[in-house]
Each structure stands twice: as C-alpha cells, then as structure tokens.
Write an enzyme that holds these catalytic residues in place. Structure first.
Site, short mmCIF file in Angstrom:
data_model
loop_
_atom_site.label_atom_id
_atom_site.label_comp_id
_atom_site.label_asym_id
_atom_site.label_seq_id
_atom_site.Cartn_x
_atom_site.Cartn_y
_atom_site.Cartn_z
CG LEU A 162 -2.11 -0.40 1.27
CD1 LEU A 162 -3.00 -0.35 2.55
CD2 LEU A 162 -3.15 -0.06 0.13
CG ASP A 163 0.83 3.87 -3.18
OD1 ASP A 163 1.97 2.97 -3.48
OD2 ASP A 163 0.13 4.12 -4.09
CB ALA A 164 3.74 6.42 2.16
#
Length: 184
Positions: free
Chosen positions: A40-42
């Site tokens: 998951l992206d930051a």
C-alpha cells in the site's frame, strides 16, 4: 505458518527496512521473518496481510490469483452514474488499460477512524465516498482511475483482501491481529 492482518496507518511505508523520514511496518509489528503480501502506498491506509510463508505470500499478492481487493475512496466531486460507469469499465490510463471492476457510490462508512492529518476540506466542493473492488492492483491504480474520470482521490482505505476485511476484523490504525488460515 502465520497470517497477520495489519491496519497500516497513513504515511507509513509498506516495508520493514528503515526509511529516513517516515515510519515503517517495523514500527508497528515485530515478528521475525514476516513479510507483507502486497503493498500500500504511504499515502494510503488500511488492510495489509503479512505472512512468514512464501507460497502463501505469492497466493495472496500475485495477479494470477485474482484476489479481490476492496477500497473505500473519498473523492473530490460528485460521483455521477456516468462517472461510476466509466470507473467500472476498462479504463485506459495511458500505460495500461484496467480490467472491469465494481465501482459504486456509498454513504460515508461509520466504522472508519479519523485520519491524521485530516484530508483537505474545501467548503465549495462536495466529496463522495466510493467502494471500488478490483482484482488487479497496479501502482497507484485506484488514484489514477478516479482522477481519470474527474474525481481526484482525497482518502484511500483498503478495507478488504479476499475474504478478510477491516469491517469483520476491526483494527484501528497500527493494530494487528494474527488470524487462522482459511481451509484450502
């Protein structure tokens, strides 16, 4: 063999190795030889699955296995039926065409947590909540999809992967739970 559900907080890197400016998964979970099955992206929040088994990690994250992933997305603008139809159909994003998916308008979920920091708020621009379910997961795909139909993403929460969800396994950001593996 372990399977762990973690609610990844906003602005946390989906890695265990140190990052110079941000928290990582190592700040929330300390179980040796456990790795995320997918990313998951930051700037995205929500469910990630972790395991100590390479075959299970592959079964969860590899596109060939078509695990459904459910995202709750707060977007800027009004989600019209035309925009939802465009999101649901294959969508050309330039470097690839998405697969058909499920995209529907929902009421703001009453079980999710406040985000810190909160999303930007513009009094003159409405927001909508969407539920998007897809079985692929290319880099920043959901954000690119919503932007392509004129609904920029303000908040992105992955709420489910396969048969696991944050609704049925309520975890606050940073909390995790080891679960039994489903029978295969």
């Amino acid at each position: 063999m372990k399977l762990i559900l973690l609610n990844k907080p906003f602005n946390v890197m989906c890695q265990f190795s140190p990052h110079p400016t941000r928290e990582t998964l190592a700040d929330y979970i300390d179980i040796p030889n456990t790795y995320p099955a997918g990313r998951l992206d930051a700037d995205s929040e929500g469910l990630i699955l972790l395991t100590d088994d390479g075959k299970l990690q592959n079964r969860i994250s590899h596109p060939d296995h078509k695990q459904a992933k459910t995202y709750l997305v707060q977007v800027e603008g009004t989600a019209t039926s035309e925009k939802l139809k465009n999101l649901s159909e294959p969508l050309n994003l330039g470097d690839f065409v998405t697969q058909a998916c499920i995209a529907k308008h929902i009421h703001p979920p009453n079980w999710i947590w406040e985000r810190h920091p909160p999303i930007r708020d513009r009094a003159n621009i409405p927001t909508s909540w969407l539920c998007i379910i897809l079985s692929e997961g290319k880099n920043r795909q959901v954000r690119r999809m919503t932007a392509a139909v004129g609904l920029p993403t303000l908040r992105l929460i992955r709420s489910g992967i396969g048969g696991f969800s944050l609704e049925s396994h309520p975890l606050m950001p940073g909390e995790w739970q080891e679960v039994d593996l489903p029978a295969t």
